[in-house]
Design a protein around this motif. Structure first.
Motif, PDB file in Angstrom:
ATOM      1  N   PRO A 124      95.629  49.405 -70.543  1.00  0.00           N
ATOM      2  CA  PRO A 124      96.846  50.201 -70.325  1.00  0.00           C
ATOM      3  C   PRO A 124      96.763  51.518 -71.089  1.00  0.00           C
ATOM      4  N   ARG A 125      97.201  52.579 -70.448  1.00  0.00           N
ATOM      5  CA  ARG A 125      97.063  53.900 -71.033  1.00  0.00           C
ATOM      6  C   ARG A 125      97.802  54.017 -72.364  1.00  0.00           C
ATOM      7  N   THR A 126      98.990  53.413 -72.460  1.00  0.00           N
ATOM      8  CA  THR A 126      99.758  53.526 -73.701  1.00  0.00           C
ATOM      9  C   THR A 126      99.036  52.861 -74.864  1.00  0.00           C
ATOM     10  N   LEU A 127      98.521  51.661 -74.644  1.00  0.00           N
ATOM     11  CA  LEU A 127      97.797  50.965 -75.694  1.00  0.00           C
ATOM     12  C   LEU A 127      96.526  51.713 -76.073  1.00  0.00           C
ATOM     13  N   SER A 128      95.879  52.269 -75.066  1.00  0.00           N
ATOM     14  CA  SER A 128      94.661  53.038 -75.322  1.00  0.00           C
ATOM     15  C   SER A 128      94.961  54.262 -76.164  1.00  0.00           C
ATOM     16  N   THR A 129      96.075  54.919 -75.858  1.00  0.00           N
ATOM     17  CA  THR A 129      96.462  56.104 -76.624  1.00  0.00           C
ATOM     18  C   THR A 129      96.752  55.743 -78.079  1.00  0.00           C
ATOM     19  N   ILE A 130      97.475  54.653 -78.285  1.00  0.00           N
ATOM     20  CA  ILE A 130      97.798  54.219 -79.648  1.00  0.00           C
ATOM     21  C   ILE A 130      96.522  53.885 -80.415  1.00  0.00           C
ATOM     22  N   TYR A 131      95.626  53.155 -79.787  1.00  0.00           N
ATOM     23  CA  TYR A 131      94.375  52.754 -80.448  1.00  0.00           C
ATOM     24  C   TYR A 131      93.535  53.979 -80.790  1.00  0.00           C
ATOM     25  N   ASN A 132      93.332  54.868 -79.818  1.00  0.00           N
ATOM     26  CA  ASN A 132      92.511  56.055 -80.054  1.00  0.00           C
ATOM     27  C   ASN A 132      93.124  56.957 -81.112  1.00  0.00           C
ATOM     28  N   THR A 133      94.444  57.103 -81.059  1.00  0.00           N
ATOM     29  CA  THR A 133      95.114  57.956 -82.038  1.00  0.00           C
ATOM     30  C   THR A 133      94.943  57.406 -83.447  1.00  0.00           C
ATOM     31  N   THR A 134      95.128  56.090 -83.598  1.00  0.00           N
ATOM     32  CA  THR A 134      94.999  55.464 -84.913  1.00  0.00           C
ATOM     33  C   THR A 134      93.598  55.636 -85.470  1.00  0.00           C
ATOM     34  N   CYS A 135      92.595  55.356 -84.645  1.00  0.00           N
ATOM     35  CA  CYS A 135      91.203  55.460 -85.095  1.00  0.00           C
ATOM     36  C   CYS A 135      90.825  56.908 -85.408  1.00  0.00           C
ATOM     37  N   ASP A 136      91.139  57.815 -84.486  1.00  0.00           N
ATOM     38  CA  ASP A 136      90.724  59.210 -84.652  1.00  0.00           C
ATOM     39  C   ASP A 136      91.435  59.873 -85.827  1.00  0.00           C
ATOM     40  N   PHE A 137      92.733  59.627 -85.957  1.00  0.00           N
ATOM     41  CA  PHE A 137      93.480  60.264 -87.033  1.00  0.00           C
ATOM     42  C   PHE A 137      93.062  59.706 -88.399  1.00  0.00           C
ATOM     43  N   SER A 138      92.854  58.398 -88.483  1.00  0.00           N
ATOM     44  CA  SER A 138      92.421  57.795 -89.748  1.00  0.00           C
ATOM     45  C   SER A 138      91.063  58.338 -90.165  1.00  0.00           C
ATOM     46  N   TRP A 139      90.161  58.442 -89.203  1.00  0.00           N
ATOM     47  CA  TRP A 139      88.827  58.971 -89.498  1.00  0.00           C
ATOM     48  C   TRP A 139      88.910  60.428 -89.937  1.00  0.00           C
ATOM     49  N   SER A 140      89.765  61.199 -89.285  1.00  0.00           N
ATOM     50  CA  SER A 140      89.916  62.611 -89.631  1.00  0.00           C
ATOM     51  C   SER A 140      90.437  62.774 -91.054  1.00  0.00           C
ATOM     52  N   VAL A 141      91.420  61.948 -91.427  1.00  0.00           N
ATOM     53  CA  VAL A 141      91.974  62.028 -92.781  1.00  0.00           C
ATOM     54  C   VAL A 141      90.917  61.676 -93.818  1.00  0.00           C
ATOM     55  N   LEU A 142      90.144  60.632 -93.557  1.00  0.00           N
ATOM     56  CA  LEU A 142      89.098  60.227 -94.493  1.00  0.00           C
ATOM     57  C   LEU A 142      88.035  61.313 -94.650  1.00  0.00           C
ATOM     58  N   LYS A 143      87.635  61.920 -93.522  1.00  0.00           N
ATOM     59  CA  LYS A 143      86.606  62.962 -93.575  1.00  0.00           C
ATOM     60  C   LYS A 143      87.130  64.233 -94.243  1.00  0.00           C
ATOM     61  N   SER A 144      88.419  64.440 -94.199  1.00  0.00           N
ATOM     62  CA  SER A 144      89.001  65.643 -94.787  1.00  0.00           C
ATOM     63  C   SER A 144      89.361  65.471 -96.255  1.00  0.00           C
ATOM     64  N   SER A 145      89.169  64.272 -96.778  1.00  0.00           N
ATOM     65  CA  SER A 145      89.586  64.051 -98.166  1.00  0.00           C
ATOM     66  C   SER A 145      88.576  63.281 -98.999  1.00  0.00           C
ATOM     67  N   LEU A 146      88.072  62.143 -98.488  1.00  0.00           N
ATOM     68  CA  LEU A 146      87.288  61.244 -99.326  1.00  0.00           C
ATOM     69  C   LEU A 146      85.810  61.145 -98.961  1.00  0.00           C
ATOM     70  N   ILE A 147      85.500  61.150 -97.675  1.00  0.00           N
ATOM     71  CA  ILE A 147      84.139  60.854 -97.231  1.00  0.00           C
ATOM     72  C   ILE A 147      83.416  62.142 -96.846  1.00  0.00           C
ATOM     73  N   ALA A 148      82.339  62.429 -97.546  1.00  0.00           N
ATOM     74  CA  ALA A 148      81.524  63.606 -97.239  1.00  0.00           C
ATOM     75  C   ALA A 148      80.231  63.176 -96.568  1.00  0.00           C
ATOM     76  N   ASP A 149      79.697  64.040 -95.704  1.00  0.00           N
ATOM     77  CA  ASP A 149      78.418  63.766 -95.052  1.00  0.00           C
ATOM     78  C   ASP A 149      77.289  63.693 -96.069  1.00  0.00           C
ATOM     79  N   ASP A 150      76.198  63.056 -95.654  1.00  0.00           N
ATOM     80  CA  ASP A 150      75.007  62.985 -96.499  1.00  0.00           C
ATOM     81  C   ASP A 150      74.400  64.368 -96.690  1.00  0.00           C
ATOM     82  N   LYS A 151      73.671  64.524 -97.798  1.00  0.00           N
ATOM     83  CA  LYS A 151      72.857  65.718 -97.982  1.00  0.00           C
ATOM     84  C   LYS A 151      71.641  65.603 -97.079  1.00  0.00           C
ATOM     85  N   THR A 152      71.463  66.557 -96.177  1.00  0.00           N
ATOM     86  CA  THR A 152      70.417  66.492 -95.158  1.00  0.00           C
ATOM     87  C   THR A 152      69.782  67.869 -94.972  1.00  0.00           C
TER      88      THR A 152
END
Length: 480
Positions: free
Chosen positions: A203-231
Motif C-alpha cells: 500500500p502506498r501509504t505504508l510504503s511512504t511511512i516506511y521510506n520516510t522513517t528510514c530515509d529521514f533517520s539515515w539523513s539525521v545520523l549522517k548529518s550528525s553522528l556517522i561520518a564516511d570512511d577515510k578513502t
C-alpha cells in the motif's frame, strides 16, 4: 518534446536603496561556517576581443537588471537579521582580466588557466560589494580560444536561478530572435531491464511511512553522528574547503546516454548517477581493492520546484511563484553501491540502484522533514547553527553530485560563439564535487577535487571507463 526558453529582462525596482530579507538558505551559504560559490565557465570558440568598456556596458544593460541581488550587499538590520541592501555598483571592481604573456606553448597556457581557476575558486568574496565577479581570460587553451568565467555566490540563488540568469545574457548563435530549446526530461514509458522501486502489492501509504522513517533517520545520523570512511575520495582533513582545488572535465555524448536511457527504461539522471557512482568506485578500487566496499555516501542535489525546464525571469521573480528565484533544493543521501570483484558481470546494477533510490525518494517525505528540521534549528538556535549543521552534513559525506540541463543550440555572448559550458560549486567541505551540464548534445561532467589527494586525470579516466562498461552492457541487452 523539447522545452523552450525566451527571457526578457527589465528593471524590477527603481534605482534606489531597497532592502529585502535574505532567505534562510542564503544566510546559511554566506555565514561564518560556509561560503559557497558557483563558477560558470563559458569556453569561447573565437578569441575574446571585447574590451572593458564593452564588458561594462553588457553588465550594466543586461546582467544587473536581471535581479536586484546583483546590485545588493548583505547587511544586518536592527534585529540582527540579514537583509539585501541595494548599493551603487562599481563594475570595474567586478571585472578581472589576467595579464598573460603572448607566444607561450599550449601546455603553458593550460597550466596557467588551471592555476587561475584554482585561484579564483579559493578566494573569498568581499562582503562590501555585490557577491559576483566576471573573469575574462583572453589567452587560448587546448579547450577554447578564451574563457568567460562568472563567479556567483550561492547565497544569490541555486543553480536553477543562476543558470536562468546566465542564459538571459546569451543568445542563440544561429538566430538571436529564436528561443533556446532544451533536451526532454521525460523518462522512457516503461522500464524493461531495471525493477520498479516499490512493489505494487505494498500500500502506498505504508510504503511512504516506511521510506520516510528510514530515509529521514539515515539523513539525521549522517548529518550528525556517522561520518564516511577515510578513502581515496575523502581525505578527512580539517577545513578541507580551504585546501587548493583542481577542476577538470569529461565530455560524453548525450545521444549515447539517451540510448542507454531508452534501453533501460530509466531517466538521464538515473544513467548519469550510475556512471558517476561506478566511475568513482573504479577509482577507489584502483587505489586499493579494500576501498571497493568502504562506507561512502554521495549527496545528490534535488530541485524542489517540481517543474520541467527553465521559466522566464518574470515568472521566477514573482513572490508567490512556485518557480521563484532563490535556493529551492535539497540534499538526498545516497550510499555508493559496493564494487564486486566480478564487475563485468553486471555494471548496470549501479544504474539499477541509483534508480531505485531516486524513485523511492519520490515516495518519501524525508526531504521535506529534513528541510523542516533545518528550519527548526534556525528558529531555535539561529542561522549560524543551521549553517553548522549543513557544514557537518557535507563534511560527513564523501562527495556531492549536481545535474542540470543546458540548451541544445549553440549560444553566443556579445557575438562570441560559446564552444563549451560547464559549472562547478566551490567552497564545499568535501574532497570531491561533481557537476553535470548538457550543452549542444554533449554532457560535460566537471570534477572538482582536493589537490594532492585525488588524481583528477586518473579519476576522469575511470568515469570514461564506467561509461564504456555501461554502454556496452546496455547495448548487449538491446541485441538479445
Amino acid at each position: 518534446m523539447s522545452s523552450t526558453l525566451q527571457i526578457k529582462t527589465r528593471f524590477k525596482e527603481a534605482d534606489r536603496e531597497v532592502e529585502q530579507p535574505v532567505s534562510p538558505t542564503g544566510q546559511y551559504f554566506n555565514s561564518k561556517k560556509l561560503s559557497i560559490c558557483v563558477l560558470g565557465v563559458l569556453e569561447s570558440e573565437v578569441p575574446i576581443h571585447i574590451d572593458i568598456s564593452g564588458t561594462m556596458k553588457l553588465l550594466q544593460d543586461v546582467f544587473l537588471p536581471i535581479n536586484s541581488r546583483f546590485s545588493s550587499i548583505m547587511v544586518h538590520d536592527k534585529k540582527g537579521v540579514k537583509q539585501w541592501k541595494r548599493v551603487k555598483v562599481d563594475l570595474q571592481e567586478h571585472i578581472h582580466v589576467p595579464n598573460v604573456p603572448d607566444g607561450l606553448s599550449m601546455e603553458s597556457y593550460d597550466d596557467i588557466f588551471d592555476k587561475y581557476l584554482t585561484k579564483i575558486a579559493m578566494e573569498q568574496m568581499p562582503q562590501d560589494r555585490p557577491l559576483w565577479e566576471l573573469h575574462l581570460t583572453k589567452y587560448p587553451t587546448s579547450k577554447a580560444a578564451g574563457h568567460c568565467i562568472f563567479k556567483l555566490h550561492h547565497a544569490l540563488g541555486d543553480g536553477f536561478s543562476l543558470m536562468g540568469a546566465l542564459l538571459s545574457c546569451l543568445q542563440r548563435a544561429d538566430d538571436p530572435s529564436l528561443p533556446l530549446t532544451f533536451p526532454s526530461l521525460q523518462p522512457s514509458s516503461e522500464p524493461r531491464n531495471i525493477p520498479k522501486a516499490i512493489p505494487g502489492c505494498v500500500p502506498r501509504t505504508l510504503s511512504t511511512i516506511y521510506n520516510t522513517t528510514c530515509d529521514f533517520s539515515w539523513s539525521v545520523l549522517k548529518s550528525s553522528l556517522i561520518a564516511d570512511d577515510k578513502t581515496p575520495i575523502r581525505s578527512n582533513c580539517g577545513a578541507v574547503e580551504l585546501q587548493p582545488v583542481r577542476i577538470s572535465t569529461v565530455a560524453l555524448s548525450l545521444d549515447l546516454i539517451k540510448q542507454i536511457k531508452t534501453e533501460l527504461g530509466a531517466t538521464i539522471n538515473d544513467v548519469l548517477t550510475g556512471i558517476v557512482f561506478l566511475g568513482t568506485r573504479l577509482y577507489m578500487q584502483a587505489t586499493g581493492k579494500q576501498f571497493g566496499s568502504s562506507q561512502s555516501t554521495a549527496l545528490v542535489l534535488l530541485n524542489t520546484r517540481n517543474i520541467n525546464g527553465y521559466k522566464s525571469l518574470d515568472e521566477m521573480l514573482k513572490p508567490d511563484s512556485r518557480t521563484k528565484w532563490g535556493n529551492q533544493f535539497a540534499f538526498l543521501h545516497v550510499g555508493l553501491p559496493e564494487l564486486s570483484d566480478n564487475l563485468s558481470s553486471d555494471p548496470l546494477e549501479f544504474i539499477s540502484e541509483a534508480q531505485e533510490i531516486i524513485h523511492r525518494n519520490k515516495n518519501s517525505l524525508a526531504v521535506y522533514l529534513t528541510g523542516q528540521s533545518l528550519d527548526t534549528i534556525r528558529k531555535c538556535k539561529g542561522s549560524e547553527a543551521a549553517a553548522e549543521y549543513i557544514h557537518t552534513t557535507l563534511k560527513n559525506s564523501s562527495m556531492t553530485v549536481s545535474n542540470m540541463i543546458g540548451p541544445v543550440e549553440q549560444m553566443s555572448l556579445a557575438n562570441h560563439p560559446c564552444k563549451g559550458l560547464y559549472f562547478m560549486v566551490v567552497g564545499v567541505p568535501q574532497s570531491l564535487t561533481i557537476t553535470i551540464l548538457s550543452y549542444m548534445r554533449t554532457l560535460r561532467i566537471a570534477v572538482g577535487v582536493e589537490r594532492g589527494h585525488i588524481d583528477v586525470q586518473k579519476f576522469n579516466s575511470c568515469i570514461e571507463h564506467a561509461f564504456q562498461l555501461i554502454y556496452k552492457a546496455a547495448m548487449k541487452g538491446a541485441r538479445v
